[in-house]
Design an enzyme around this catalytic site. Structure first.
Site, PDB file in Angstrom:
ATOM      1  N   GLU A  45       0.831  -1.203   0.000  1.00 23.57           N
ATOM      2  CA  GLU A  45       0.000   0.000   0.000  1.00 23.57           C
ATOM      3  C   GLU A  45       0.867   1.256   0.000  1.00 23.57           C
ATOM      4  O   GLU A  45       1.893   1.326   0.661  1.00 23.57           O
ATOM      5  CB  GLU A  45      -0.897  -0.011   1.243  1.00 23.57           C
ATOM      6  CG  GLU A  45      -1.857   1.149   1.335  1.00 23.57           C
ATOM      7  CD  GLU A  45      -2.745   1.061   2.570  1.00 23.57           C
ATOM      8  OE1 GLU A  45      -3.726   1.815   2.642  1.00 23.57           O
ATOM      9  OE2 GLU A  45      -2.447   0.228   3.464  1.00 23.57           O
ATOM     10  N   LYS A  75      -8.800   3.356  -2.399  1.00 23.07           N
ATOM     11  CA  LYS A  75      -9.206   2.595  -1.221  1.00 23.07           C
ATOM     12  C   LYS A  75     -10.632   2.985  -0.847  1.00 23.07           C
ATOM     13  O   LYS A  75     -10.980   4.165  -0.796  1.00 23.07           O
ATOM     14  CB  LYS A  75      -8.244   2.883  -0.066  1.00 23.07           C
ATOM     15  CG  LYS A  75      -8.382   1.948   1.119  1.00 23.07           C
ATOM     16  CD  LYS A  75      -7.231   2.156   2.102  1.00 23.07           C
ATOM     17  CE  LYS A  75      -7.270   1.164   3.246  1.00 23.07           C
ATOM     18  NZ  LYS A  75      -6.117   1.306   4.162  1.00 23.07           N
ATOM     19  N   PRO A 293      22.214   4.467  28.593  1.00 23.44           N
ATOM     20  CA  PRO A 293      22.483   4.370  30.033  1.00 23.44           C
ATOM     21  C   PRO A 293      22.046   2.989  30.518  1.00 23.44           C
ATOM     22  O   PRO A 293      20.856   2.668  30.526  1.00 23.44           O
ATOM     23  CB  PRO A 293      21.599   5.479  30.627  1.00 23.44           C
ATOM     24  CG  PRO A 293      21.306   6.406  29.486  1.00 23.44           C
ATOM     25  CD  PRO A 293      21.232   5.522  28.292  1.00 23.44           C
ATOM     26  N   LEU A 294      23.004   2.151  30.885  1.00 26.67           N
ATOM     27  CA  LEU A 294      22.748   0.756  31.254  1.00 26.67           C
ATOM     28  C   LEU A 294      22.777   0.630  32.776  1.00 26.67           C
ATOM     29  O   LEU A 294      23.833   0.736  33.402  1.00 26.67           O
ATOM     30  CB  LEU A 294      23.801  -0.152  30.613  1.00 26.67           C
ATOM     31  CG  LEU A 294      23.651  -1.656  30.796  1.00 26.67           C
ATOM     32  CD1 LEU A 294      22.327  -2.157  30.236  1.00 26.67           C
ATOM     33  CD2 LEU A 294      24.817  -2.388  30.118  1.00 26.67           C
ATOM     34  N   SER A 295      21.613   0.391  33.378  1.00 31.72           N
ATOM     35  CA  SER A 295      21.502   0.398  34.834  1.00 31.72           C
ATOM     36  C   SER A 295      21.703  -0.962  35.474  1.00 31.72           C
ATOM     37  O   SER A 295      21.832  -1.059  36.691  1.00 31.72           O
ATOM     38  CB  SER A 295      20.123   0.931  35.233  1.00 31.72           C
ATOM     39  OG  SER A 295      19.112  -0.001  34.878  1.00 31.72           O
ATOM     40  N   ASP A 299      14.860  -3.428  32.136  1.00 34.00           N
ATOM     41  CA  ASP A 299      14.511  -2.582  31.000  1.00 34.00           C
ATOM     42  C   ASP A 299      15.726  -2.196  30.161  1.00 34.00           C
ATOM     43  O   ASP A 299      15.740  -2.396  28.940  1.00 34.00           O
ATOM     44  CB  ASP A 299      13.789  -1.326  31.489  1.00 34.00           C
ATOM     45  CG  ASP A 299      12.447  -1.654  32.121  1.00 34.00           C
ATOM     46  OD1 ASP A 299      11.863  -2.689  31.760  1.00 34.00           O
ATOM     47  OD2 ASP A 299      11.988  -0.883  32.977  1.00 34.00           O
ATOM     48  N   SER A 300      16.735  -1.616  30.779  1.00 35.84           N
ATOM     49  CA  SER A 300      17.907  -1.207  30.000  1.00 35.84           C
ATOM     50  C   SER A 300      18.649  -2.417  29.447  1.00 35.84           C
ATOM     51  O   SER A 300      19.212  -2.362  28.345  1.00 35.84           O
ATOM     52  CB  SER A 300      18.846  -0.343  30.851  1.00 35.84           C
ATOM     53  OG  SER A 300      19.325  -1.047  31.980  1.00 35.84           O
TER      54      SER A 300
END
Length: 643
Positions: A45, A75, A293-295, A299-300
């Site tokens: 599309e 469409k 930023p790796l904690s 999550d990180s």
């Protein structure tokens, strides 16, 4: 006439306003389709973008044959929910004629093509999902080949819905169905995940990849028209075409047989979809890599694993001989002779991680971040933020004559929250500083994109600091629940041999913004939020998908959670959630652009358009809940009744 037809469908990584690149990808797909022996090629599309007719904008497909335009098909049914805003187009009209610079006029409207040997009909994306789908009527009117051009974005666990719709379309009345779809990041929060397919009589006989770094993918199949033929009435106005899809000498031409579609697990989808989205964003942004930023938390670590998965995909594509991917990798790293040898080595070139410690950080999170960075191969730094935090607080104390204290040291809730926010916001400032200058410090050109790592459940409740290190350029996990992220990390332990993730998964989620107690973490996310992440996931789906307010959510949850919580406890959780949600909804106006992966995401920009200023007391709704609690004895067979 013969009876066997070879048809092709494709997935293209088109990019808004990249007219030359889009044209090249279209032409390349046509060449590939011809090389595979196809006489019909279907594209996704909006691969050619909108068409203006009588000063009205339409989303159209254009059907060509040998440099002649046969039909412009607008469409007819528009998607105007979730991520889609298709009311900017007008719905298609019945047959009219369109002035064309290539020829005098072109049929414009809802038509089918009648070739010498078959009849071909057209659908576009949403029309297949609609209960009034055109393929139903086309099939009854004699159409044998249905074609659908789509731009359908990825969501976790969505692929099987598409496949079932395609199979259902030809199970009901027979026929051949071609499905084409966009692929890649179109410069927005969604990722289009391909899945081009060809089906006949309810069976898929060919399909493309769901996640791939290839900008052009073409699939084809040879099918027998006699397998779908039956008597049908002719009610649709056909456009006669002096052309045949089949050949007279096709008796020995083999046809494609049904194949089994192996769907990706949600963990595999998280590994592949956001990774492809990140790569499209990186190569098109002109930047030289990512900074995260790796904690040491879930999550990180999930964001880091997605970048690692991206590097795995890139190395595999280069090993498989993809010249386009190799050229893009060389452009990103700034070395025309570079060739990645291993995902860890590539990760070290384009991915920088940093652990931003404070006096409230524990040794455990520091070591977890370092171990994971070592295993994925990122360039890792330890940055202590205490000096910056003390400097900012010193300015405040100098001006006001007061120095705020943590709650653990006798301070108020207001002081405690402000001190947490200062730490979080300092991390954002430092993240952008290092993203701009860390490559300069290493003598390399370019800058880095800052990656965020707030999950969908935290966004829903506002459990993050506005303008903290969750504020970034893009966030690959912002649409994914904590529950799914934990499952994803378990998958990464085995798939990528990242044993450091076991320690991440075993630790309680914590922001580490309050003082430690005897060197140990005293603050946990679920305690702060007043509910578990699994509870939040259920509440999030009820809020968005079921469109529940406080009272209707309470009515559903007293049944869903009856084995674990009393109606009074359910009422407390519902009220607590809606207070948090309404107080913090304003944060959605500045939330980092995130990969769309969940059907209950709270993204204010496009998917979840709602007010950001609520009456946080919810007086009428909460009073309805309270009234039902008073009526609690009105139960039948232990079922609590909500009116």
């Amino acid at each position: 006439m013969g009876r066997k037809v070879t048809v092709a469908s494709c997935s293209l990584n088109q990019w808004a306003l990249d007219f030359e690149g889009n044209s090249k990808r279209i032409l390349r797909s046509i060449e590939i389709a011809k090389s595979q022996g196809a006489k019909y090629r279907l594209g996704p599309e909006l691969e050619i973008w909108p068409i203006m007719h009588h000063n009205v904008r339409y989303n159209c497909r254009v059907l060509f044959l040998n440099r002649k335009v046969l039909l412009i098909r607008p469409k007819m049914l528009m998607a105007n929910h979730g991520n889609y805003r298709e009311m900017r187009f007008s719905a298609g009209v019945y047959l009219t004629f369109f002035p064309c610079f290539l020829q005098d006029t072109v049929p414009f409207g809802d038509c089918v093509l009648s070739t010498k040997d078959t009849c071909i009909g057209t659908e576009m994306c949403e029309e297949m999902w609609n209960p009034d789908s055109p393929h139903t009527y086309m099939g009854l009117d004699g159409v044998e080949i249905f074609t659908n051009s789509s731009a359908s974005h990825h969501e976790l666990r969505k692929a099987d819905q598409r496949v079932n719709l395609v199979k259902s379309a030809t199970t009901k009345s027979g026929g051949i169905y071609l499905y084409a779809n966009q692929r890649g990041c179109d410069g927005d929060r969604v990722y289009y995940d391909g899945c081009a397919m060809i089906a006949i009589n309810g069976d898929v006989v060919a399909h493309g990849a769901q996640f791939s770094l290839d900008d052009v993918e073409v699939i084809s199949a040879t099918l027998d028209l006699e397998d779908v033929r039956s008597y049908r009435g002719e009610l649709c106005q056909p456009i006669k075409v002096d052309f045949s899809l089949s050949s007279c000498d096709d008796i020995y031409l083999p046809t494609h047989q049904p194949v089994e579609w192996l769907f990706h697990t949600p963990e595999e989808e998280i590994s592949l979809g956001p990774a492809c989205w990140l790569w499209d964003y990186l190569r098109r942004s002109g930047q030289a890599g990512f900074l995260l930023p790796l904690s040491g938390g879930v999550d990180s670590s999930s964001t880091a694993c997605i970048v690692h998965s991206m590097c795995v995909l890139l190395c595999q594509a280069v090993e498989d001989g993809s010249r386009e991917v190799l050229q893009d990798v060389r452009r990103v790293v700034g070395d025309e002779s570079y060739r990645p040898q291993h995902p860890r080595e590539l990760c070290g070139r384009i991915f920088t991680t940093c652990y931003m410690s404070s006096e409230n950080s524990s040794e455990d999170t520091c070591s977890r971040a370092k171990n994971l960075a070592n295993q994925i191969g990122s360039t890792h730094m330890n940055i202590n933020i205490d000096m910056a935090v003390k400097g900012i607080l010193g300015i405040f104390s100098l001006v006001t004559g007061h120095r705020p204290q943590f709650r653990a040291h006798g301070g108020s809730h207001r002081e405690n929250l402000a001190l947490q926010n200062v730490q979080a916001r300092v991390r954002m400032v430092l993240a952008y500083l290092f993203a701009q200058l860390s490559l300069w410090a290493r003598g390399r050109p370019g800058g880095l994109l800052v990656l965020g790592s707030a999950n969908v459940d935290e966004s829903l409740t506002g459990y993050f600091t506005k303008y903290d290190c969750s504020s970034a350029d893009i966030n690959p996990i912002g649409g994914i629940s904590k529950t799914d992220l934990k499952s994803f990390l378990l998958y990464c332990v085995e798939q990528f041999q990242l044993s450091a993730l076991r320690g991440v998964l075993a630790a309680p989620p914590t922001a580490e913004l309050e003082p430690l107690t005897d060197g140990q973490v005293s603050q946990t996310d679920e305690a702060d939020m007043g509910m578990t992440y699994s509870e939040l996931s259920v509440i999030g789906r009820l809020r968005k998908i079921a469109k529940c307010g406080p009272f209707s959510m309470f009515c559903k949850l007293i049944h869903m959670w009856k084995d674990a919580l009393s109606p009074s406890e359910v009422a407390q959780k519902v009220k607590h959630f809606f207070r948090m949600y309404s107080v913090n909804r304003h944060k959605m106006t500045t939330v980092t652009p995130s990969y769309h992966a969940e059907s209950y995401g709270p993204d204010d920009n496009r998917f979840d358009l709602r007010p950001f200023l609520y009456n946080t007391r919810w007086s009428w709704q909460f009073r309805c809940i309270d009234n039902q609690e008073v009526c609690q004895p009105v139960q039948t067979s232990q079922t609590f009744r909500c009116c």
